[in-house]
Write a protein that holds these residues in place. Structure first.
Motif, PDB file in Angstrom:
ATOM      1  N   GLY A 188       1.131 -15.309 -21.822  1.00 49.22           N
ATOM      2  CA  GLY A 188       0.336 -14.237 -21.249  1.00 49.22           C
ATOM      3  C   GLY A 188       0.871 -13.740 -19.920  1.00 49.22           C
ATOM      4  O   GLY A 188       0.296 -12.845 -19.302  1.00 49.22           O
ATOM      5  N   ASN A 189       1.961 -14.337 -19.466  1.00 51.21           N
ATOM      6  CA  ASN A 189       2.566 -13.961 -18.192  1.00 51.21           C
ATOM      7  C   ASN A 189       4.047 -14.294 -18.275  1.00 51.21           C
ATOM      8  O   ASN A 189       4.413 -15.460 -18.451  1.00 51.21           O
ATOM      9  N   GLU A 190       4.894 -13.285 -18.151  1.00 51.86           N
ATOM     10  CA  GLU A 190       6.334 -13.508 -18.287  1.00 51.86           C
ATOM     11  C   GLU A 190       6.861 -14.505 -17.268  1.00 51.86           C
ATOM     12  O   GLU A 190       7.858 -15.183 -17.508  1.00 51.86           O
ATOM     13  N   ASN A 191       6.195 -14.607 -16.130  1.00 54.42           N
ATOM     14  CA  ASN A 191       6.641 -15.540 -15.092  1.00 54.42           C
ATOM     15  C   ASN A 191       6.454 -16.996 -15.500  1.00 54.42           C
ATOM     16  O   ASN A 191       7.001 -17.892 -14.862  1.00 54.42           O
TER      17      ASN A 191
ATOM     18  N   GLU B 271      11.819 -16.443 -27.312  1.00 52.73           N
ATOM     19  CA  GLU B 271      11.420 -16.204 -25.925  1.00 52.73           C
ATOM     20  C   GLU B 271      10.266 -15.208 -25.852  1.00 52.73           C
ATOM     21  O   GLU B 271       9.300 -15.410 -25.102  1.00 52.73           O
ATOM     22  N   ASN B 272      10.336 -14.140 -26.637  1.00 58.88           N
ATOM     23  CA  ASN B 272       9.270 -13.147 -26.638  1.00 58.88           C
ATOM     24  C   ASN B 272       7.969 -13.716 -27.193  1.00 58.88           C
ATOM     25  O   ASN B 272       6.876 -13.395 -26.714  1.00 58.88           O
ATOM     26  N   GLN B 273       8.069 -14.572 -28.205  1.00 61.14           N
ATOM     27  CA  GLN B 273       6.872 -15.226 -28.730  1.00 61.14           C
ATOM     28  C   GLN B 273       6.229 -16.113 -27.663  1.00 61.14           C
ATOM     29  O   GLN B 273       5.003 -16.147 -27.525  1.00 61.14           O
ATOM     30  N   LEU B 274       7.062 -16.823 -26.921  1.00 61.31           N
ATOM     31  CA  LEU B 274       6.547 -17.695 -25.869  1.00 61.31           C
ATOM     32  C   LEU B 274       5.887 -16.887 -24.751  1.00 61.31           C
ATOM     33  O   LEU B 274       4.861 -17.295 -24.205  1.00 61.31           O
ATOM     34  N   LYS B 275       6.475 -15.741 -24.428  1.00 64.47           N
ATOM     35  CA  LYS B 275       5.886 -14.890 -23.394  1.00 64.47           C
ATOM     36  C   LYS B 275       4.516 -14.383 -23.831  1.00 64.47           C
ATOM     37  O   LYS B 275       3.581 -14.280 -23.018  1.00 64.47           O
ATOM     38  N   ALA B 276       4.385 -14.059 -25.115  1.00 68.62           N
ATOM     39  CA  ALA B 276       3.097 -13.606 -25.630  1.00 68.62           C
ATOM     40  C   ALA B 276       2.064 -14.725 -25.554  1.00 68.62           C
ATOM     41  O   ALA B 276       0.891 -14.481 -25.223  1.00 68.62           O
ATOM     42  N   ILE B 277       2.484 -15.952 -25.828  1.00 69.54           N
ATOM     43  CA  ILE B 277       1.576 -17.101 -25.751  1.00 69.54           C
ATOM     44  C   ILE B 277       1.180 -17.368 -24.310  1.00 69.54           C
ATOM     45  O   ILE B 277       0.011 -17.613 -23.996  1.00 69.54           O
TER      46      ILE B 277
END
Length: 210
Positions: free
Chosen positions: A108-111, A100-106
């Motif tokens: 660029g927006n937690e939303n 999940e954190n890797q995806l958020k980094a990709i």
């Protein structure tokens, strides 16, 4: 290879037979997804179990199968496809917080990263159906939550019906029944024989008398 030979013997041209493969299920998944020129959004499910991916298959959108972390091949693929929105299906034991954190980094927006999960596969199936369709589905497809072949076969049926795939078994009916009631589903299709989901279970799910 024997299957390819059988197809040729059945009259199918070798030029019309394509094998998509990788060294493992994750690489094969990427080989399938590579058919898209770009992918703005992906559904993300565990590659170690099938249940959440069955529920997610109903919407006919590309699914990324993941392990404990995203591989270098997956990271490169997502960068090349320009993917920036992700819908995770399943809890932290299915799709880890690391992923999940890797995806958020990709993204660029937690939303742009959302997770839908329940206490088990049946509740996750219900929550996913409610999230996608709300009260806009008249019919649903019911698949056994303890096995995968019939559910996989029914994915295109869901897409044709524009309705969810709801997981249940003869013993696990409560979440499916709640889903039917809250979404206003009035009918549908049951995949497989009565050893998987009994007639009595379907009566219970729809609140009917045997």
């Amino acid at each position: 290879a024997e299957m390819e030979t059988e197809l040729v013997n059945a009259g199918i041209s070798e030029a019309h037979i394509v094998r998509l493969k990788g060294n493992n299920r994750y690489e094969t998944n990427l080989a399938v997804l590579d058919g898209y020129s770009s992918i703005s959004g992906l559904v993300v499910c565990s590659g170690k179990d099938y249940a959440d991916a069955l529920s997610a298959s109903a919407i006919g959108e590309p699914i990324l199968l993941v392990g404990d972390t995203l591989t270098e091949a997956q990271l490169s693929f997502l960068a090349a496809k320009g993917t920036s929105q992700f819908l995770i299906v399943g809890g932290n034991k299915a799709v880890s917080e690391d992923v999940e954190n890797q995806l958020k980094a990709i993204a660029g927006n937690e939303n742009n990263v959302r997770r839908i999960s329940g206490k088990n596969r049946y509740e996750t199936s219900k929550f996913f159906a409610q999230f996608i369709w709300g009260t806009n589905a008249d019919s649903a497809v019911f698949a056994c939550g303890n096995n995968f072949p019939d559910g996989l076969s029914g994915a295109t049926l869901c897409f044709w019906l524009d309705g969810p795939m709801i997981l249940a078994t003869s013993a696990a009916t409560a979440e499916a029944a709640d889903c039917v009631q809250t979404m206003g589903i009035s009918g549908g299709y049951v995949l497989g024989g009565t050893k998987l989901i009994s007639d009595e279970a379907m009566y219970t799910i729809f609140g009917l008398e045997p």
